[in-house]
Design an enzyme around this catalytic site. Structure first.
Site: not given
Ligand code: API
Length: 262
Positions: A13, A65, A74-76, A169, A187, A197, A199
Protein backbone atom coordinates in the site's frame (compact mmCIF):
# COMPACT_ATOMS: atom_id res chain seq x y z
CA UNK A 1 5.98 25.71 -6.41
CA UNK A 2 8.66 23.07 -5.90
CA UNK A 3 7.34 20.26 -3.69
CA UNK A 4 9.67 17.84 -1.86
CA UNK A 5 8.04 14.44 -1.37
CA UNK A 6 8.88 10.98 0.00
CA UNK A 7 7.43 7.73 -1.42
CA UNK A 8 6.72 5.02 1.19
CA UNK A 9 5.10 1.62 0.99
CA UNK A 10 3.66 -0.54 3.73
CA UNK A 11 3.07 -4.14 2.51
CA UNK A 12 2.48 -2.76 -0.98
CA UNK A 13 0.00 0.00 0.00
CA UNK A 14 1.89 3.02 -1.25
CA UNK A 15 1.83 6.67 -0.32
CA UNK A 16 3.25 10.07 -1.22
CA UNK A 17 4.28 11.59 2.13
CA UNK A 18 5.02 15.31 2.54
CA UNK A 19 6.53 17.13 5.53
CA UNK A 20 3.97 19.90 5.88
CA UNK A 21 5.13 21.35 9.22
CA UNK A 22 5.59 24.66 7.39
CA UNK A 23 1.93 24.48 6.27
CA UNK A 24 2.71 25.35 2.62
CA UNK A 25 0.77 22.46 1.06
CA UNK A 26 -2.59 23.64 -0.45
CA UNK A 27 -4.74 21.25 1.63
CA UNK A 28 -8.01 22.07 -0.15
CA UNK A 29 -6.59 21.40 -3.63
CA UNK A 30 -8.09 17.95 -4.20
CA UNK A 31 -7.11 18.13 -7.87
CA UNK A 32 -3.44 18.48 -6.89
CA UNK A 33 -3.66 15.45 -4.56
CA UNK A 34 -5.25 13.25 -7.24
CA UNK A 35 -2.60 14.47 -9.76
CA UNK A 36 0.25 13.58 -7.37
CA UNK A 37 -1.30 10.12 -6.84
CA UNK A 38 -1.85 9.52 -10.57
CA UNK A 39 0.30 6.59 -11.71
CA UNK A 40 0.73 7.96 -15.29
CA UNK A 41 0.81 11.74 -15.02
CA UNK A 42 2.00 12.16 -11.43
CA UNK A 43 4.12 10.34 -8.84
CA UNK A 44 1.65 7.47 -8.32
CA UNK A 45 0.24 6.20 -5.02
CA UNK A 46 -2.83 4.76 -3.28
CA UNK A 47 -2.91 7.85 -1.07
CA UNK A 48 -1.16 11.03 0.07
CA UNK A 49 -0.19 11.80 3.66
CA UNK A 50 0.82 15.12 5.27
CA UNK A 51 2.95 15.19 8.42
CA UNK A 52 2.17 18.28 10.50
CA UNK A 53 3.00 19.68 13.92
CA UNK A 54 0.73 18.83 16.84
CA UNK A 55 0.43 20.59 20.22
CA UNK A 56 0.49 17.38 22.24
CA UNK A 57 1.61 14.39 20.15
CA UNK A 58 4.87 13.97 18.25
CA UNK A 59 3.04 14.92 15.02
CA UNK A 60 -0.30 14.98 13.19
CA UNK A 61 -1.30 12.80 10.21
CA UNK A 62 -3.61 14.08 7.44
CA UNK A 63 -4.73 11.37 4.98
CA UNK A 64 -6.08 11.62 1.43
CA UNK A 65 -7.20 8.76 -0.82
CA UNK A 66 -5.89 8.80 -4.39
CA UNK A 67 -9.23 10.25 -5.53
CA UNK A 68 -8.00 13.48 -3.92
CA UNK A 69 -10.42 13.54 -0.99
CA UNK A 70 -9.45 13.48 2.69
CA UNK A 71 -10.65 10.26 4.21
CA UNK A 72 -10.88 8.12 7.32
CA UNK A 73 -7.94 6.38 9.04
CA UNK A 74 -5.28 4.60 7.02
CA UNK A 75 -3.52 1.84 8.97
CA UNK A 76 -0.71 1.20 6.50
CA UNK A 77 -0.30 4.95 6.04
CA UNK A 78 -0.06 5.27 9.82
CA UNK A 79 2.73 2.73 9.84
CA UNK A 80 4.52 4.58 7.00
CA UNK A 81 4.26 8.04 8.61
CA UNK A 82 5.89 6.63 11.77
CA UNK A 83 8.80 5.38 9.64
CA UNK A 84 8.94 8.85 8.01
CA UNK A 85 8.94 10.57 11.43
CA UNK A 86 11.91 8.40 12.41
CA UNK A 87 13.64 9.33 9.11
CA UNK A 88 13.12 13.02 10.02
CA UNK A 89 14.55 12.43 13.51
CA UNK A 90 11.22 13.33 15.19
CA UNK A 91 11.02 9.96 16.98
CA UNK A 92 13.42 7.12 17.83
CA UNK A 93 11.55 3.92 18.73
CA UNK A 94 8.24 5.09 20.25
CA UNK A 95 5.83 7.54 18.62
CA UNK A 96 2.45 9.14 19.23
CA UNK A 97 0.38 11.03 16.69
CA UNK A 98 -3.05 12.50 16.12
CA UNK A 99 -5.09 11.23 13.14
CA UNK A 100 -8.63 11.72 11.90
CA UNK A 101 -9.88 8.93 14.23
CA UNK A 102 -7.97 10.12 17.29
CA UNK A 103 -4.72 9.46 19.12
CA UNK A 104 -2.38 6.62 18.12
CA UNK A 105 0.70 5.10 19.74
CA UNK A 106 3.32 3.25 17.68
CA UNK A 107 6.65 1.50 18.03
CA UNK A 108 9.31 1.13 15.31
CA UNK A 109 12.23 -1.33 15.26
CA UNK A 110 14.30 -1.37 12.07
CA UNK A 111 11.64 -1.21 9.32
CA UNK A 112 8.89 -2.94 11.31
CA UNK A 113 6.19 -0.66 12.71
CA UNK A 114 3.53 -1.66 15.24
CA UNK A 115 0.58 0.74 15.29
CA UNK A 116 -2.12 0.81 17.96
CA UNK A 117 -5.57 1.05 16.39
CA UNK A 118 -8.71 2.50 17.92
CA UNK A 119 -10.95 0.30 20.10
CA UNK A 120 -13.73 -1.52 18.20
CA UNK A 121 -17.05 -1.97 20.03
CA UNK A 122 -19.62 -2.61 17.27
CA UNK A 123 -19.43 -5.63 14.97
CA UNK A 124 -22.46 -6.04 12.70
CA UNK A 125 -23.07 -9.66 11.59
CA UNK A 126 -25.01 -10.07 8.31
CA UNK A 127 -26.03 -13.24 6.43
CA UNK A 128 -22.72 -13.78 4.62
CA UNK A 129 -20.53 -10.93 5.86
CA UNK A 130 -19.59 -8.75 8.81
CA UNK A 131 -19.28 -4.95 8.99
CA UNK A 132 -17.12 -3.00 11.42
CA UNK A 133 -15.15 0.24 11.63
CA UNK A 134 -11.46 0.06 12.58
CA UNK A 135 -10.85 3.74 11.80
CA UNK A 136 -12.31 3.15 8.33
CA UNK A 137 -15.49 1.21 7.43
CA UNK A 138 -14.96 -2.42 6.39
CA UNK A 139 -17.11 -5.19 4.89
CA UNK A 140 -15.58 -8.63 5.61
CA UNK A 141 -16.64 -11.68 3.60
CA UNK A 142 -15.28 -15.25 3.51
CA UNK A 143 -14.88 -16.66 -0.02
CA UNK A 144 -13.30 -19.76 -1.57
CA UNK A 145 -10.54 -19.73 -4.21
CA UNK A 146 -9.65 -16.12 -3.36
CA UNK A 147 -6.64 -16.11 -5.69
CA UNK A 148 -8.99 -16.33 -8.70
CA UNK A 149 -11.74 -14.12 -7.24
CA UNK A 150 -12.73 -10.97 -9.19
CA UNK A 151 -12.02 -8.51 -6.35
CA UNK A 152 -12.40 -5.41 -8.51
CA UNK A 153 -15.79 -6.39 -9.95
CA UNK A 154 -17.32 -7.80 -6.77
CA UNK A 155 -15.76 -5.10 -4.61
CA UNK A 156 -17.16 -2.30 -6.74
CA UNK A 157 -20.61 -3.94 -6.82
CA UNK A 158 -20.77 -4.13 -3.02
CA UNK A 159 -19.13 -0.75 -2.37
CA UNK A 160 -21.75 1.08 -4.44
CA UNK A 161 -24.63 -1.43 -4.41
CA UNK A 162 -24.79 -2.13 -0.67
CA UNK A 163 -22.93 0.83 0.88
CA UNK A 164 -24.01 3.63 -1.47
CA UNK A 165 -22.11 6.88 -2.04
CA UNK A 166 -20.65 6.88 1.50
CA UNK A 167 -19.27 3.47 0.61
CA UNK A 168 -17.12 0.98 2.50
CA UNK A 169 -13.88 -0.86 1.93
CA UNK A 170 -14.53 -4.47 0.89
CA UNK A 171 -12.37 -7.33 2.21
CA UNK A 172 -12.51 -10.87 0.82
CA UNK A 173 -11.00 -13.53 3.07
CA UNK A 174 -9.88 -17.15 2.74
CA UNK A 175 -8.81 -19.28 5.70
CA UNK A 176 -5.25 -20.57 5.17
CA UNK A 177 -4.53 -22.25 8.49
CA UNK A 178 -5.55 -21.90 12.12
CA UNK A 179 -5.42 -18.15 12.92
CA UNK A 180 -3.96 -17.41 9.47
CA UNK A 181 -5.90 -15.86 6.60
CA UNK A 182 -5.40 -14.62 3.02
CA UNK A 183 -7.04 -11.22 2.39
CA UNK A 184 -7.61 -9.18 -0.75
CA UNK A 185 -9.18 -5.70 -0.42
CA UNK A 186 -11.13 -3.33 -2.67
CA UNK A 187 -10.44 0.14 -1.26
CA UNK A 188 -12.94 2.98 -1.16
CA UNK A 189 -11.39 6.18 -2.53
CA UNK A 190 -8.90 4.22 -4.63
CA UNK A 191 -11.82 2.42 -6.26
CA UNK A 192 -9.71 -0.60 -7.02
CA UNK A 193 -7.91 -3.47 -5.28
CA UNK A 194 -4.84 -2.41 -3.33
CA UNK A 195 -2.01 -4.78 -2.39
CA UNK A 196 -2.99 -4.49 1.27
CA UNK A 197 -5.17 -2.39 3.57
CA UNK A 198 -4.14 -1.91 7.20
CA UNK A 199 -7.52 -1.02 8.70
CA UNK A 200 -8.90 -3.79 6.48
CA UNK A 201 -6.71 -6.61 7.77
CA UNK A 202 -7.40 -5.33 11.30
CA UNK A 203 -11.13 -5.62 10.60
CA UNK A 204 -10.65 -9.12 9.16
CA UNK A 205 -8.69 -10.34 12.20
CA UNK A 206 -11.32 -9.06 14.65
CA UNK A 207 -14.20 -10.36 12.50
CA UNK A 208 -12.66 -13.84 12.27
CA UNK A 209 -12.19 -13.97 16.05
CA UNK A 210 -15.68 -12.57 16.71
CA UNK A 211 -17.30 -15.15 14.42
CA UNK A 212 -15.29 -18.07 15.83
CA UNK A 213 -13.17 -18.64 12.69
CA UNK A 214 -10.10 -17.86 14.81
CA UNK A 215 -9.32 -18.67 18.45
CA UNK A 216 -6.06 -16.79 19.04
CA UNK A 217 -5.58 -13.10 19.86
CA UNK A 218 -2.71 -12.96 17.40
CA UNK A 219 -3.79 -13.35 13.78
CA UNK A 220 -1.49 -13.57 10.75
CA UNK A 221 -2.80 -12.04 7.55
CA UNK A 222 -1.20 -12.70 4.15
CA UNK A 223 -1.96 -10.03 1.54
CA UNK A 224 -0.69 -9.67 -2.03
CA UNK A 225 1.64 -6.98 -0.65
CA UNK A 226 3.07 -8.98 2.23
CA UNK A 227 2.49 -10.30 5.75
CA UNK A 228 0.73 -8.34 8.49
CA UNK A 229 0.02 -9.37 12.09
CA UNK A 230 -2.89 -8.18 14.24
CA UNK A 231 -2.89 -8.58 18.04
CA UNK A 232 -5.83 -7.65 20.27
CA UNK A 233 -7.60 -8.14 23.59
CA UNK A 234 -11.30 -8.97 23.83
CA UNK A 235 -13.26 -6.38 25.83
CA UNK A 236 -14.26 -7.85 29.21
CA UNK A 237 -17.80 -6.65 29.87
CA UNK A 238 -18.90 -5.34 26.49
CA UNK A 239 -18.76 -6.35 22.84
CA UNK A 240 -15.63 -5.70 20.85
CA UNK A 241 -11.89 -5.44 21.26
CA UNK A 242 -9.15 -3.12 22.55
CA UNK A 243 -5.35 -3.03 22.73
CA UNK A 244 -5.42 -3.65 18.98
CA UNK A 245 -1.97 -3.55 17.33
CA UNK A 246 -1.20 -3.79 13.59
CA UNK A 247 2.38 -4.87 12.81
CA UNK A 248 4.29 -5.00 9.52
CA UNK A 249 7.09 -3.52 7.43
CA UNK A 250 7.08 0.08 6.18
CA UNK A 251 9.83 1.32 3.85
CA UNK A 252 11.05 4.44 2.09
CA UNK A 253 11.19 3.69 -1.66
CA UNK A 254 12.49 7.03 -2.98
CA UNK A 255 12.33 10.77 -2.40
CA UNK A 256 12.06 13.52 -4.95
CA UNK A 257 10.85 16.93 -5.90
CA UNK A 258 8.06 17.90 -8.27
CA UNK A 259 7.09 21.30 -9.68
CA UNK A 260 3.37 22.04 -9.20
CA UNK A 261 1.25 25.08 -9.95
CA UNK A 262 0.71 26.81 -6.57
N1 API B 1 -9.47 3.74 1.65
C1 API B 1 -9.79 3.90 3.07
C2 API B 1 -8.70 4.74 3.78
C3 API B 1 -7.34 4.07 3.66
C4 API B 1 -7.34 2.71 4.26
C5 API B 1 -6.14 1.83 3.92
N2 API B 1 -5.18 2.31 2.97
C6 API B 1 -5.46 1.35 5.19
O1 API B 1 -4.27 0.97 5.15
O2 API B 1 -6.14 1.31 6.23
C7 API B 1 -11.12 4.61 3.20
O3 API B 1 -11.34 5.61 2.50
O4 API B 1 -11.92 4.15 4.02
Amino acid sequence: MLLNFYKYQGTGNDFVIIDNRNQVFPKDNNGLVSFLCDRKFGIGADGLILLEDDDVADFKMVYYNSDGNQSSMCGNGGRCIVAFAKHLGLVVSDASFEAVDGHHKARIEADVVSLQMQEVTDINEKSNSLFLNTGSPHHVQLVTDLKDFDVRKEGERLRYGVYGQEGSNINFVENIDENSFLVRTYERGVEDETLSCGTGVTAVALAMHHSGQANSNTIKITTPGGLLEVRFTKNKNKEGYNEIWLTGAAQLVFKGEIYVEA
